[in-house]
Write an enzyme that holds these catalytic residues in place. Structure first.
Site, PDB file in Angstrom:
ATOM      1  N   TYR A 128     -30.408  32.271   7.565  1.00  0.00           N
ATOM      2  CA  TYR A 128     -29.603  31.259   6.873  1.00  0.00           C
ATOM      3  C   TYR A 128     -29.137  30.186   7.868  1.00  0.00           C
ATOM      4  CZ  TYR A 128     -26.050  29.498   3.590  1.00  0.00           C
ATOM      5  OH  TYR A 128     -25.300  28.711   2.749  1.00  0.00           O
ATOM      6  N   ASP A 138     -21.129  29.423  -4.333  1.00  0.00           N
ATOM      7  CA  ASP A 138     -20.663  30.720  -4.837  1.00  0.00           C
ATOM      8  C   ASP A 138     -19.205  30.649  -5.267  1.00  0.00           C
ATOM      9  OD1 ASP A 138     -23.113  31.310  -3.812  1.00  0.00           O
ATOM     10  OD2 ASP A 138     -22.435  32.839  -2.411  1.00  0.00           O
ATOM     11  N   GLY A 170     -23.763  42.782  -1.698  1.00  0.00           N
ATOM     12  CA  GLY A 170     -24.897  42.611  -0.782  1.00  0.00           C
ATOM     13  C   GLY A 170     -26.229  42.312  -1.441  1.00  0.00           C
ATOM     14  N   ASP A 186     -26.971  23.647  -1.544  1.00  0.00           N
ATOM     15  CA  ASP A 186     -25.522  23.337  -1.517  1.00  0.00           C
ATOM     16  C   ASP A 186     -25.050  22.827  -0.156  1.00  0.00           C
ATOM     17  OD1 ASP A 186     -25.551  25.889  -0.328  1.00  0.00           O
ATOM     18  OD2 ASP A 186     -23.852  26.653  -1.497  1.00  0.00           O
ATOM     19  N   SER A 197     -22.771  36.943  -5.281  1.00  0.00           N
ATOM     20  CA  SER A 197     -21.468  36.332  -4.942  1.00  0.00           C
ATOM     21  C   SER A 197     -20.306  37.307  -4.967  1.00  0.00           C
ATOM     22  CB  SER A 197     -21.154  35.173  -5.903  1.00  0.00           C
ATOM     23  OG  SER A 197     -22.215  34.279  -5.965  1.00  0.00           O
TER      24      SER A 197
HETATM   25  C1  GLA Z   1     -25.875  31.950   0.062  1.00  0.00           C
HETATM   26  C2  GLA Z   1     -24.681  31.027   0.263  1.00  0.00           C
HETATM   27  C3  GLA Z   1     -24.678  29.890  -0.753  1.00  0.00           C
HETATM   28  C4  GLA Z   1     -26.033  29.198  -0.843  1.00  0.00           C
HETATM   29  C5  GLA Z   1     -27.144  30.230  -1.016  1.00  0.00           C
HETATM   30  C6  GLA Z   1     -28.527  29.627  -0.980  1.00  0.00           C
HETATM   31  O1  GLA Z   1     -25.729  32.699  -1.105  1.00  0.00           O
HETATM   32  O2  GLA Z   1     -23.472  31.756   0.161  1.00  0.00           O
HETATM   33  O3  GLA Z   1     -23.653  28.963  -0.417  1.00  0.00           O
HETATM   34  O4  GLA Z   1     -26.262  28.408   0.287  1.00  0.00           O
HETATM   35  O5  GLA Z   1     -27.083  31.232  -0.002  1.00  0.00           O
HETATM   36  O6  GLA Z   1     -28.710  28.754  -2.048  1.00  0.00           O
END
Ligand code: GLA
Length: 358
Positions: free
Chosen positions: A212, A163, A113, A31, A117
């Site tokens: 991340y 999300d 966690g 994304d 989402s």
């Molecule tokens: C997290 C982020 C999302 C996406 C995922 C990986 O959940 O909140 O926006 O980048 O990681 O796909």
């Protein structure tokens, strides 16, 4: 919910709204590269209820945490969960909406966690509730965009838009194919006879935030070296040949993952869809390096189980949940067998979706 609000505030709410959590079936770490994702909503929801308060400050009560916080725009809340709500309020105010002090009540049924989402569900439910209370002219896409902005600016998570779009627009029966560059989207049926199972690995996502951000930066660097706006603009892996080794692997994950999403939405057979999920996990493990030995073990147990078409880690990785596409009639047997084997191997998992099969 209303009785919970009454018990805390001694009166009825003036507006109430909910939003679901979500699980991503395919399209991981795409994304923020302007790529494709394929999430589906889960039955668990977050509910927010509010009324205008007579007091000079906001009050926010979180039912599951049994925690109450007070804050104003000048003195933001310290509690982490409250930063998502505060972010939505502060962002609306910044965009010119007069937001009066409120009494707010939050109840989250979305597991927290584990990459389902929960923060997006809290933001979307909060914004839906404020839309209702203040008659705001916001559509569901704008709600998702505001929610993402609130998370980036006020909760300090530089997330993509998956999300929030999923929580605002997805449903529980069909997956949402979303092009995160254009926000073009359509619903896609799951292959006939299949259903979604989500198991928590019980592994805390301790490295998730730093991992991340590093991956995101690596993708931006790769795009820059390739002279494209984002990795979405690359559609063949042989276009990546000039990249240094580790960036090459990161970019290869993104390019192949986008292709898997587009292939999956045309799958009529659950087994073909499942193969793509298996390939996604291998790519996340080997090329993107966001898996852990525990996640690999749980995914391998799922993949080896009769009645499972495919399985992978879901979300950012480094811990959290795994998603599997199963024969719809086999969910209970699969979940029990896999969780027992996982426990035997030293893991402590639990079933998250469906939530009523334990
Ligand atoms: C997290 C982020 C999302 C996406 C995922 C990986 O959940 O909140 O926006 O980048 O990681 O796909």
């Amino acid at each position: 919910m209303i009785s919970g609000f009454e018990a805390i505030y001694g009166g009825l709410p003036e507006a109430q709204a909910s939003a679901p959590g979500c699980v991503n079936l395919l399209g991981e770490h795409t994304d923020y590269n302007d790529g494709y994702v394929l999430p589906i909503a889960i039955p668990q929801q977050t509910i927010v209820a509010v009324r205008c308060s007579g007091a000079p400050q906001f009050s926010l009560y979180a039912a599951e945490l049994r925690q109450s916080v007070q804050f104003t725009f000048e003195a933001p809340p310290q509690a982490h969960f409250a930063s998502y709500v505060f972010g939505c309020l502060a962002l609306l105010r910044k965009r010119g909406v007069r937001v009066p002090p409120l009494d707010m009540f939050v109840s989250s049924g979305v597991p927290i966690g584990v990459e389902l989402s929960s923060s997006a569900a809290l933001e979307v439910a909060t914004l839906r509730c404020l839309r209702q209370l203040l008659n705001l002219p916001l559509d569901d896409v704008q709600i998702a965009q505001f929610a993402q902005r609130a998370e980036i600016d006020y909760a300090g998570v530089h997330c993509g838009i998956m999300d929030q779009m999923a929580s605002s627009l997805a449903d529980t029966d069909r997956a949402l194919l979303l092009d995160t560059r254009t926000l073009a989207r359509r619903f896609v049926n799951l292959p006939p006879g299949s259903a979604v199972l989500v198991l928590d690995s019980g592994i805390a996502r301790s490295l998730a935030a730093s991992g991340y951000n590093t991956r995101r930066a690596e993708c931006e660097q790769a795009a820059q070296l390739l002279g494209v706006a984002s990795l979405r603009d690359i559609d063949r892996v042989n276009q990546l040949a000039s990249l240094p080794e580790s960036l090459h692997r990161r970019a290869r994950h993104v390019v192949t993952e986008n292709a898997r999403v587009l292939e999956a939405v045309n799958c009529t057979e659950a087994s073909a869809f499942g193969e793509l999920m298996n390939a996604s996990h291998a790519s996340l493990r080997d090329d993107y390096e966001v898996s852990t030995p525990g996640l690999d073990a749980l995914v391998a147990l799922l993949q080896a189980q009769d009645g499972v078409f495919g399985a992978r880690l879901t979300g950012a990785g480094f811990g959290g949940a795994c998603v599997a596409l199963c024969e719809s009639g086999a969910m209970q047997t699969v979940a029990r067998a896999v969780l027992a084997a996982y426990q035997k191997a030293g893991g402590a998992g639990r079933q998250l979706v469906p939530s009523d099969l334990n």
